[in-house]
Design a protein around this motif. Structure first.
Motif, mmCIF file in Angstrom:
data_model
loop_
_atom_site.group_PDB
_atom_site.id
_atom_site.type_symbol
_atom_site.label_atom_id
_atom_site.label_comp_id
_atom_site.label_asym_id
_atom_site.label_seq_id
_atom_site.Cartn_x
_atom_site.Cartn_y
_atom_site.Cartn_z
ATOM 1 N N HIS A 105 6.733 38.539 10.856
ATOM 2 C CA HIS A 105 5.889 37.828 11.834
ATOM 3 C C HIS A 105 5.394 38.754 12.948
ATOM 4 O O HIS A 105 4.801 38.279 13.911
ATOM 5 C CB HIS A 105 6.656 36.633 12.424
ATOM 6 C CG HIS A 105 7.763 37.013 13.358
ATOM 7 N ND1 HIS A 105 7.833 36.545 14.657
ATOM 8 C CD2 HIS A 105 8.841 37.817 13.199
ATOM 9 C CE1 HIS A 105 8.909 37.056 15.240
ATOM 10 N NE2 HIS A 105 9.537 37.820 14.381
ATOM 11 N N ASN A 119 2.788 36.566 8.975
ATOM 12 C CA ASN A 119 2.226 35.445 9.729
ATOM 13 C C ASN A 119 2.580 35.629 11.200
ATOM 14 O O ASN A 119 3.684 35.290 11.631
ATOM 15 C CB ASN A 119 2.794 34.119 9.199
ATOM 16 C CG ASN A 119 2.285 32.945 10.013
ATOM 17 O OD1 ASN A 119 1.407 33.101 10.880
ATOM 18 N ND2 ASN A 119 2.836 31.761 9.761
ATOM 19 N N THR A 120 1.630 36.170 11.963
ATOM 20 C CA THR A 120 1.925 36.449 13.384
ATOM 21 C C THR A 120 1.941 35.163 14.218
ATOM 22 O O THR A 120 2.311 35.203 15.385
ATOM 23 C CB THR A 120 0.905 37.440 13.985
ATOM 24 O OG1 THR A 120 -0.396 36.920 13.749
ATOM 25 C CG2 THR A 120 1.037 38.820 13.392
ATOM 26 N N ASP A 121 1.543 34.038 13.622
ATOM 27 C CA ASP A 121 1.635 32.766 14.359
ATOM 28 C C ASP A 121 3.038 32.173 14.303
ATOM 29 O O ASP A 121 3.322 31.205 15.009
ATOM 30 C CB ASP A 121 0.644 31.733 13.793
ATOM 31 C CG ASP A 121 -0.792 32.147 14.049
ATOM 32 O OD1 ASP A 121 -1.024 32.847 15.058
ATOM 33 O OD2 ASP A 121 -1.666 31.792 13.243
ATOM 34 N N ALA A 122 3.881 32.730 13.443
ATOM 35 C CA ALA A 122 5.245 32.200 13.338
ATOM 36 C C ALA A 122 6.088 32.733 14.491
ATOM 37 O O ALA A 122 6.008 33.909 14.835
ATOM 38 C CB ALA A 122 5.876 32.603 12.009
ATOM 39 N N SER A 123 6.911 31.871 15.060
ATOM 40 C CA SER A 123 7.769 32.266 16.190
ATOM 41 C C SER A 123 8.765 33.325 15.773
ATOM 42 O O SER A 123 9.208 34.140 16.586
ATOM 43 C CB SER A 123 8.565 31.057 16.681
ATOM 44 O OG SER A 123 9.497 30.643 15.681
ATOM 45 N N GLY A 165 5.718 31.670 21.857
ATOM 46 C CA GLY A 165 5.602 31.639 20.392
ATOM 47 C C GLY A 165 6.088 30.337 19.778
ATOM 48 O O GLY A 165 5.908 30.094 18.579
ATOM 49 N N THR A 167 5.819 26.795 18.651
ATOM 50 C CA THR A 167 4.670 25.928 18.326
ATOM 51 C C THR A 167 5.191 24.605 17.755
ATOM 52 O O THR A 167 6.382 24.486 17.434
ATOM 53 C CB THR A 167 3.785 26.596 17.256
ATOM 54 O OG1 THR A 167 4.559 26.677 16.043
ATOM 55 C CG2 THR A 167 3.314 27.978 17.673
ATOM 56 N N GLU A 169 4.824 23.750 14.826
ATOM 57 C CA GLU A 169 5.377 24.135 13.520
ATOM 58 C C GLU A 169 6.823 24.636 13.674
ATOM 59 O O GLU A 169 7.692 24.309 12.863
ATOM 60 C CB GLU A 169 4.478 25.232 12.917
ATOM 61 C CG GLU A 169 4.859 25.695 11.529
ATOM 62 C CD GLU A 169 4.578 24.660 10.442
ATOM 63 O OE1 GLU A 169 4.147 23.532 10.754
ATOM 64 O OE2 GLU A 169 4.834 24.985 9.276
ATOM 65 N N THR A 170 7.066 25.415 14.746
ATOM 66 C CA THR A 170 8.432 25.905 15.010
ATOM 67 C C THR A 170 9.383 24.715 15.127
ATOM 68 O O THR A 170 10.483 24.706 14.560
ATOM 69 C CB THR A 170 8.478 26.680 16.349
ATOM 70 O OG1 THR A 170 7.404 27.611 16.392
ATOM 71 C CG2 THR A 170 9.803 27.398 16.532
ATOM 72 N N HIS A 286 5.512 42.533 19.610
ATOM 73 C CA HIS A 286 4.626 41.375 19.807
ATOM 74 C C HIS A 286 3.843 41.532 21.119
ATOM 75 O O HIS A 286 4.276 42.257 22.012
ATOM 76 C CB HIS A 286 5.446 40.099 19.912
ATOM 77 C CG HIS A 286 6.367 39.875 18.759
ATOM 78 N ND1 HIS A 286 5.957 39.326 17.572
ATOM 79 C CD2 HIS A 286 7.681 40.133 18.626
ATOM 80 C CE1 HIS A 286 6.988 39.248 16.760
ATOM 81 N NE2 HIS A 286 8.043 39.737 17.364
#
Ligand code: AMP
Length: 317
Positions: A105, A119-123, A165, A167, A169-170, A286
């Motif tokens: 990530h 996937n850089t959107d993942a925490s 980070g 979200t 989704e997290t 990050h």
């Protein structure tokens, strides 16, 4: 086929799978590595699943590593989690594996592997592994201990759901893991506890961190301080986020003296992007949490000046 289908298909083709993560691991590195290990062991009992790298004091309550030999890599698949670039992979011989998969990530500064899933959107990488499991629940199983490991990784990298980070989704992934049977409160407490000597160091951090008028912070833990508190580099990771508690702090850097006279550099931020600065000093990471290296005090001073410029530009734009 999406990329997680490809990963599952590749996993199915191998009898031996060796999972690596980065050096100086944190709970997400161990959690994603050992959590994936649990998924694979539970789902494919006939396969040989090994965890590579050093066992880390302080995190060995999560998982212990296996002893892996060069021979184990014959015809094997290596999966490398939570590691942006190959020099930071812990454990030797991963390059002897027949195929590699990268799951990460961090910004994809060095794409590597026969499959490269970033996937850089993942925490956290543990969030990605949880999602991988949930997407393939019909073919994969997860034990309670596997859920604990992945939850520990998400909690670690989000600062218990505090950092940006985190979200929806997290939270969905964390909620799915909490359906399993493990003591999340005890785990959170364990991850949040420090020995007395580190608690004393917390006091030093708040006494000695300095902030400029725009909220750029700096703290030096030189070899005298390290000796005074009887700590080594690996023990001080829990102080890195502390300056964030100070309302006025925007971004900060912490220098930690190493045995060889160089400094490990930590950067954290609430807004200004700091990973480009980390890259200028043999590091990366990050946008809001990065690390680097400084060869001497002069370089640490240069780094702080550069951070001040970034924070000032951010505050005055
Ligand atoms: P740390 O301050 O060591 O906790 O690191 C924060 C983030 O920066 C983590 O995601 C690390 O993977 C990354 N990082 C730390 N040190 C380095 C380095 N020398 N090179 C590349 N990335 C780093």
């Amino acid at each position: 086929m999406n990329i997680t289908d490809e990963i599952l298909e590749m996993i199915k083709q191998f009898e031996t799978i060796i999972i690596h993560r980065h050096q100086r691991p944190d709970p997400d590195a161990i959690g994603s590595q050992a959590g994936l290990g649990e998924i694979l062991k539970t789902s494919f009992p006939a396969k040989k699943i090994l965890l590579a790298g050093e066992t880390t004091d302080g995190l060995d309550f999560l998982a212990k590593m296996d002893s892996v030999t060069a021979k184990d890599y014959d015809g094997a698949l290596a999966i490398i989690v939570d590691t942006a670039d190959t020099p930071r992979i812990d454990g030797e011989n991963y390059d002897l594996a027949k195929k590699w998969i990268k799951i990460d990530h961090h910004p994809n500064d060095q794409p590597y592997g026969d499959i490269c899933y970033v996937n850089t959107d993942a925490s956290s990488c543990s969030e990605m592994i949880t999602d991988f499991y949930l997407q393939h629940q019909d073919e994969l199983s997860l034990s309670d201990n596997g859920a604990l490991l992945l939850y520990a990784g998400i909690v670690g990298d989000t600062g218990r759901f505090l950092y940006p980070g985190t979200t929806p989704e997290t939270l969905r992934m964390a909620a799915a893991l909490r359906e399993f049977s493990f003591d999340a409160a005890a785990l959170n407490r364990k991850l949040d506890s420090v020995p007395m000597k580190i608690a004393k160091l917390f006091g030093y951090v708040f006494e000695n961190v300095t902030l400029d008028e725009f909220g750029a912070g700096v703290l030096m833990l030189d070899s005298d301080v390290m000796k005074k508190f009887d700590v080594v580099d690996a023990e001080v990771s829990s102080i890195v986020s502390l300056p964030g508690k100070i309302e006025e702090a925007q971004a900060w850097t912490i220098f930690v003296a190493q045995e060889d006279g160089t400094f490990r550099v930590h950067f954290r931020s609430k807004g200004p992007v700091i990973n480009e600065l980390a890259k200028l000093h043999h590091g990366g990471g990050h946008p809001m949490a990065s690390g680097a290296k400084a060869k001497d005090v002069t370089e640490t001073e240069e780094i702080y000046r550069q951070l001040q410029t970034i924070v000032r530009d951010f505050s005055t734009k």
